[in-house]
Design a protein around this motif. Structure first.
Motif, PDB file in Angstrom:
ATOM      1  N   ASP A 232       8.045   9.633  -1.946  1.00 12.63           N
ATOM      2  CA  ASP A 232       8.638  10.778  -1.244  1.00 12.63           C
ATOM      3  C   ASP A 232       8.009  10.926   0.138  1.00 12.63           C
ATOM      4  O   ASP A 232       7.024  10.253   0.469  1.00 12.63           O
ATOM      5  N   ALA A 233       8.603  11.839   0.923  1.00 13.56           N
ATOM      6  CA  ALA A 233       8.137  12.006   2.305  1.00 13.56           C
ATOM      7  C   ALA A 233       6.735  12.618   2.336  1.00 13.56           C
ATOM      8  O   ALA A 233       5.961  12.356   3.264  1.00 13.56           O
ATOM      9  N   THR A 234       6.397  13.429   1.328  1.00 15.55           N
ATOM     10  CA  THR A 234       5.071  14.064   1.332  1.00 15.55           C
ATOM     11  C   THR A 234       3.978  13.009   1.219  1.00 15.55           C
ATOM     12  O   THR A 234       2.990  13.030   1.957  1.00 15.55           O
ATOM     13  N   SER A 235       4.149  12.089   0.283  1.00 18.21           N
ATOM     14  CA  SER A 235       3.085  11.080   0.134  1.00 18.21           C
ATOM     15  C   SER A 235       3.001  10.201   1.376  1.00 18.21           C
ATOM     16  O   SER A 235       1.908   9.826   1.811  1.00 18.21           O
ATOM     17  N   MET A 236       4.162   9.916   1.999  1.00 17.76           N
ATOM     18  CA  MET A 236       4.124   9.103   3.228  1.00 17.76           C
ATOM     19  C   MET A 236       3.381   9.873   4.328  1.00 17.76           C
ATOM     20  O   MET A 236       2.520   9.324   5.021  1.00 17.76           O
ATOM     21  N   ALA A 313      -2.622   8.065  -1.370  1.00 18.65           N
ATOM     22  CA  ALA A 313      -1.517   9.013  -1.109  1.00 18.65           C
ATOM     23  C   ALA A 313      -0.372   8.821  -2.105  1.00 18.65           C
ATOM     24  O   ALA A 313       0.621   9.553  -2.060  1.00 18.65           O
ATOM     25  N   GLY A 314      -0.481   7.836  -2.997  1.00 18.97           N
ATOM     26  CA  GLY A 314       0.576   7.618  -3.993  1.00 18.97           C
ATOM     27  C   GLY A 314       1.536   6.511  -3.595  1.00 18.97           C
ATOM     28  O   GLY A 314       2.547   6.305  -4.264  1.00 18.97           O
ATOM     29  N   GLY A 315       1.236   5.814  -2.517  1.00 17.94           N
ATOM     30  CA  GLY A 315       2.117   4.726  -2.088  1.00 17.94           C
ATOM     31  C   GLY A 315       1.686   3.398  -2.689  1.00 17.94           C
ATOM     32  O   GLY A 315       0.663   3.314  -3.366  1.00 17.94           O
ATOM     33  N   SER A 316       2.483   2.378  -2.452  1.00 15.74           N
ATOM     34  CA  SER A 316       2.067   1.046  -2.891  1.00 15.74           C
ATOM     35  C   SER A 316       2.450   0.031  -1.819  1.00 15.74           C
ATOM     36  O   SER A 316       3.425   0.232  -1.069  1.00 15.74           O
ATOM     37  N   LEU A 317       1.661  -1.027  -1.753  1.00 23.98           N
ATOM     38  CA  LEU A 317       1.889  -2.030  -0.725  1.00 23.98           C
ATOM     39  C   LEU A 317       3.148  -2.833  -1.045  1.00 23.98           C
ATOM     40  O   LEU A 317       3.418  -3.136  -2.201  1.00 23.98           O
ATOM     41  N   LEU A 318       3.871  -3.185   0.004  1.00 26.20           N
ATOM     42  CA  LEU A 318       5.003  -4.097  -0.173  1.00 26.20           C
ATOM     43  C   LEU A 318       4.535  -5.511   0.136  1.00 26.20           C
ATOM     44  O   LEU A 318       3.467  -5.701   0.736  1.00 26.20           O
ATOM     45  N   SER A 319       5.333  -6.472  -0.251  1.00 25.96           N
ATOM     46  CA  SER A 319       4.906  -7.869  -0.059  1.00 25.96           C
ATOM     47  C   SER A 319       4.723  -8.192   1.432  1.00 25.96           C
ATOM     48  O   SER A 319       5.334  -7.552   2.297  1.00 25.96           O
TER      49      SER A 319
END
Ligand SMILES: Cc1cc2nc3c(=O)[nH]c(=O)nc-3n(C[C@H](O)[C@H](O)[C@H](O)COP(=O)(O)OP(=O)(O)OC[C@H]3O[C@@H](n4cnc5c(N)ncnc54)[C@H](O)[C@@H]3O)c2cc1C
Ligand code: SF4
Ligand code: SF4
Length: 1018
Positions: A232-236, A313-319
């Protein structure tokens, strides 16, 4: 105060011509191309802007010219509208009060590079991407760059204001600039720096013409990229804030919302000559995607710290694949418009702290999809660029447009503002400029007493401004209507007014971003918007809307495209631009029966008669072949050498060199000899597809008779035809086509182990290489010719600045046929690049490129030796290969004269010369009627309008009788070699039959007065 100036007086035109020479344009039709910017206004609102046509366009070549323009404008109280890349959408380049468009783009040089102080002083019209490429070669880089870099200019960014890649580290555009030189509205020239720059920043050309900018630089480094997805926008937002808090040294932070990611995945694949290109395109997760860029040397500091904040922040890395791909596409943000065709834009600046609130409010208040891209600026501001996909062809577009205002309102509710006020949001100028507004207004009062500089751009246009204010006031109501105004099936188009459906669609999809403009040779050879791909798409829309005509002038504009495919390479939407013009050539010439360039009719007649385009006898075609090689040619073989017309008949060194190389490399081949016909590409590009098909059938059948599996060509156009075009046509026509095509360089690069030891004669020269368009961008064959060059002993090889897929076109064949002086301008660009790298020899392998470059070198007096690669290799193999430079110049001189003669003005003169024969050939009653001009007063006035209608009816009757005299006259004007002269009686009647229906309406008005004069005197 300036008036609304839509036309200049003859005296004013003369004054401007005295300053700008050929770099001024008063043509009404051309001026229409300068009435708009990238934005698509709702049809209901557009009329509120009134007439937006300039009275003239000038191309500013120097600061002194800018001063003269301003003096002229003040003297006559005429508005001046600066225009550069024309990639902005806030109305700043729209001449709402007419006046003069001042095109800044010729000011495009690097003036000074100060490596000690890390600054570059550049002409304001330099395009960002081109500047960055030049700087990179010096180990330097700009600090920040807009995502419109392939089109926008340095001066344009300062004048429009904004932020881009790098703004996370270096701030707003102007913060990366040290000073600017400006021609003020009173004609003074002033250098602005420090706080003084406030008078210029984002004032949209209202405070003067910026001519030079000094930019702050950084060391060039490859960027490393990390991409992450967020639920979501909050975690970003939290992740981006944490980057700032932890001082992680990132250069650029940008992001997409899920709707944008989804559209990106669905955007159509790139095509190459109608076939999908096997592009590597990773699928993006439909979520918030944030891209972080930083110089590779910071990897140790950045990588783990950034990964940490993303995860917390709850995100994850993309390749890495996605990260790299997104970086490669950093200037191609509008690709998604292919799914449009139209976008309703809204651009706002908001505090990072409220990013999630803004997304959430947009989500709840707007029910149509809102594609959003964001760029984070130093100091925690975020620019949000929002697009609502829609269709400008639907009435609902007018209603949905109100949603853009809702987005502005949402931003304001959350401490933000509109990005730029400009023409449309002038009422919001105080929010955009803050305290600077008063300063700018005072500056205008002091220096622009006549209000000549881009009037109405900052203050707004009366009715339009009121309409926007009203709509803003009733935003909640407008939102309800807007939310109900979505459209389905946006991309379904039908054939319209002879324009095929796919081309209709592309015209609306085109973002008018301008990436395709500056390096289109048709454009830079002439310099006017109508000649660019962007201009042509604009034309198609205007034509479809009934505001322009597809007349002969416009047909010529489409025909003049050199087919270089630079536009296909540049277009961020991957529109098949050149293939679209190719399709239109046939629509115009065969379906609509409009005229192709007249010299093509001569070529067609020659091709149909003697199988070549040079009006030489077919029996001459294989005379280039040395006797010792002739003996070795097989009747049947897997390989065939296809020499093509020009190498067989004019630049024979190419054919001889190729055959020698193949033979020395041990390639056994057959050859069609006198059976060989032109590959017929001239017929394809001239729209004469019936002749193309006939010739193609002949060539394929002759190859089959010799059991050929692979056709080897020396000419890139022949290669393209045998490799790509014939197979497609064969499939379409149900012809069995089992032939592959290779360029000799491909075959020989694989046999260098055999060939290289035989290359013993050194060249001893600095050599550079011209990548031809048809083998390069169209064929992707870049390395084999380089391998051959590097194998020649005594070669010091240097690349041109623009090489491989960036190589500029030589300007042949279509510029040469349409407009020889333009071809010289284009050719000189290439030749000067060769001179700039210090080359003594410019090697090429295309016969047409070589003719064109040799002519341009001669006409522009550029001292460089243009030589054929094959001939050069063959010489190093020890063969005595003739230099054909002079043969090419002599052969072309004949064509050159023929081209001039066959232009409407030339044909009119020819007809005037033939008046005695024409009068003698007239039927007696008609002759009598004509004679009344002599005796009956007023008859001549009556005849004038009648003649243009009569001539097309008369000509078929007169032509056979006039033909012998016409042939004599043609010979007088064009001193031809005997073989050509001998064939004229066969060819000319056919040429005239094809040309006259379209030519007569053009030349009749030129002939009529002379004819009346003649009758009166005899
Ligand atoms: C695909 C795309 C991506 C974009 N990305 C960004 C981005 O990342 N950041 C951003 O800020 N903007 C962006 N834009 C908007 C636009 O590209 C910028 O505003 C750009 O700086 C405009 O430059 P230009 O040379 O095209 O100027 P133009 O559009 O020609 O002119 C813009 C304004 O500046 C004035 N002007 C131009 N040159 C001069 C001069 N020499 N002297 C005085 N006045 C002048 C004109 O009168 C006009 O008012 C984007 C646009 C597109 C189409
Ligand atoms: S193919 Fe080349 S000349 Fe033709 S429009 Fe494209 S860029 Fe211009
Ligand atoms: S054709 Fe492509 S590059 Fe050119 S203006 Fe249109 S979208 Fe932009």
């Amino acid at each position: 105060m300036t008036n609304h100036v839509t036309e200049l007086t003859t005296q004013q035109q003369q004054e401007l011509s005295d300053i700008f020479g050929t770099r001024v344009n008063f043509k009404k039709r051309e001026r229409h191309y300068y009435t708009h910017d990238v934005g698509t206004l709702p049809p209901l609102a557009k009329p509120l802007l009134g007439k937006t046509e300039p009275a003239a366009i000038v191309k500013i070549g120097s600061e002194a010219e800018a001063v003269k323009l301003i003096e002229f404008a003040n003297k006559h109280k005429i508005p001046v509208v600066p225009r550069a890349g024309a990639s902005s959408g806030y109305g700043g380049i729209i001449p709402t009060k007419g006046g003069i468009i001042a095109d800044i783009t010729p000011l495009n040089k690097i003036i000074e590079l100060d490596k000690d102080n890390m600054t570059a002083t550049v002409g304001a019209g330099i395009i960002w991407e081109q500047l960055e490429n030049k700087l990179n070669r010096q180990g330097l880089s700009v600090r920040a760059i807009p995502s419109s870099a392939p089109a926008s200019t340095v001066g344009g960014w300062l004048a429009q204001g904004g932020a881009g890649y790098g703004s996370y580290e270096y701030g707003w555009a102007h913060e990366t600039m040290g000073s600017a030189r400006v021609v003020l509205p009173n004609g003074e020239v002033k250098e602005f720096s420090g706080a003084d720059l406030d008078n210029i920043i984002a004032t949209m050309g209202t405070t003067g013409i910026i001519t030079q900018v000094t930019l702050k630089l950084r060391q060039h480094e490859e960027m490393a990229a990390i991409s992450a997805q967020f639920p979501d926008a909050t975690s970003m937002k939290n992740a981006i804030q944490a980057v700032g808090k932890n001082n992680i040294p990132i250069w650029s932070v940008s992001f997409l919302n899920p709707a944008w990611a989804d559209m990106k995945n669905r955007a159509p694949a790139k095509t190459h000559h109608g076939h999908p290109v096997d592009e590597h395109r990773p699928i993006l997760p439909v979520s918030y995607i944030c891209n972080f860029l930083y110089p590779g040397s910071r990897n140790e500091t950045v990588s783990s710290a950034l990964t940490g904040v993303i995860k917390s922040a709850g995100g994850s890395l993309l390749s890495q694949d996605i990260a790299d791909h997104e970086t490669d596409e950093w200037f191609r943000s509008m690709k998604v418009k292919r799914l449009g065709p139209s976008f309703i834009p809204a651009e706002v600046v908001i505090p990072l702290a409220n990013l999630d609130k803004v997304f959430s409010e947009i989500g709840t208040k707007i029910s149509l999809p809102v594609l959003t891209e964001g760029m984070v600026v130093k100091g925690d501001s975020v620019i949000l660029l929002c697009f609502i996909p829609h269709s400008e062809l639907s009435f609902k577009f007018n209603l949905a447009f109100g949603l853009a205002l809702s987005i502005v309102k949402i931003a304001e509710n959350n401490g933000g503002r509109i990005y730029s006020s400009g023409l449309y949001f002038a009422k919001k100028a105080d929010k955009v400029f803050g305290d600077r507004l008063g300063l700018i207004q005072d500056f205008k009062k002091k220096y622009d007493k006549n209000d000549i500089m881009n009037p109405e751009t900052l203050t707004g246009k009366g009715t339009f401004k009121t309409a926007i204010s009203l709509a803003m006031a009733f935003e909640p109501l407008a939102r309800i209507v807007g939310n109900l105004s979505g459209v389905q099936k946006m991309s379904v188009f039908k054939d319209k007014k002879d324009i095929p459906a796919d081309i209709v669609g592309h015209a609306y999809e085109c973002a008018q971003c301008g990436y395709c403009v500056s390096e289109c040779d048709q454009y830079y050879g002439r310099g006017w918007e109508s000649q660019s791909p962007r201009g042509k798409w604009f034309f198609i829309k205007e034509y479809l809307a009934g505001r322009d005509k597809l007349d002969q002038k416009q047909v010529n504009t489409f025909l003049a495209c050199t087919t270089c495919e630079m536009c296909v390479q540049k277009c961020q939407l991957d529109l098949p631009i050149e293939p679209a013009w190719m399709k239109l050539r046939n629509v115009m010439v065969e379906e609509r029966k409009q005229m192709t360039f007249p010299p093509f009719e001569m070529m067609a007649a020659s091709l149909l008669k003697e199988r070549n385009i040079w009006a030489t006898y077919r029996t001459e075609r294989d005379m280039w072949l040395p006797d010792d090689l002739r003996a070795k040619i097989k009747d049947k073989a897997d390989y065939a050498y296809f020499a093509g017309c020009t190498a067989s008949l004019v630049e024979k060194d190419i054919a001889i060199g190729t055959a020698r190389m193949l033979d020395d490399a041990g390639v056994e081949f057959t050859y069609l000899g006198k059976d060989e016909a032109c590959c017929a590409i001239p017929m394809l590009v001239s729209g004469k597809w019936d002749v193309f098909e006939k010739t193609m059938r002949m060539n394929i059948s002759n190859m089959k008779k010799r059991d050929v599996k692979t056709v080897i060509t020396s000419c890139p156009a022949c290669w393209l035809i045998w490799h790509t075009i014939y197979p497609d046509w064969a499939k379409k026509l149900g012809i069995d086509y089992n032939i592959e095509a290779k360029h000799y360089s491909e075959i020989l690069a694989e046999r260098l182990d055999v060939l290289k030891p035989k290359m013993k004669v050194p060249l001893n020269a600095v050599v550079t290489w011209h990548d031809s368009c048809h083998m390069g961008r169209a064929g992707g064959i870049y390395e084999p010719p380089r391998d051959l060059i590097k194998a020649i002993p005594g070669v010091e090889f240097r690349e041109l600045e623009h090489n491989r897929e960036h190589s500029h076109c030589c300007g042949s064949v279509l510029s040469l046929i349409a407009d020889p002086p333009v071809a010289n301008v284009i050719g000189a660009v290439k030749l000067n690049e060769a001179v700039d790298v210090g080359a003594q020899k410019l090697l090429a392998l295309c016969p047409c490129c070589q003719v064109q470059l040799r002519i341009s070198a001669q006409k522009s007096n550029i001292n460089i030796d243009v030589q054929d690669l094959g001939a050069t290799v063959a010489r190093s193999l020890g063969y005595d290969i003739p230099d054909t430079t002079n043969d090419a110049l002599v052969a072309w001189a004949v064509f050159d004269k023929m081209i001039v003669l066959m232009q409407p003005e030339g044909m009119a003169d020819l007809m005037v010369e033939l008046l005695p024969e024409m009068m003698a050939a007239m039927p007696a009653p008609l002759k009598l009627m004509m004679k009344t001009v002599k005796y009956v007063p007023g008859m001549d006035i009556l005849m004038k309008p009648v003649m243009p209608h009569m001539m097309p009816l008369l000509m078929p009757l007169l032509m056979p009788k006039v033909m012998p005299a016409m042939l004599e006259a043609v010979t007088r004007h064009v001193p031809m070699p005997d073989y050509m002269n001998e064939q004229m009686p066969d060819m000319m009647p056919k040429v005239m039959e094809n040309l006259m229906p379209n030519m007569l309406p053009l030349i009749a008005p030129m002939i009529t007065p002379k004819m009346i004069e003649y009758i009166k005197m005899h």
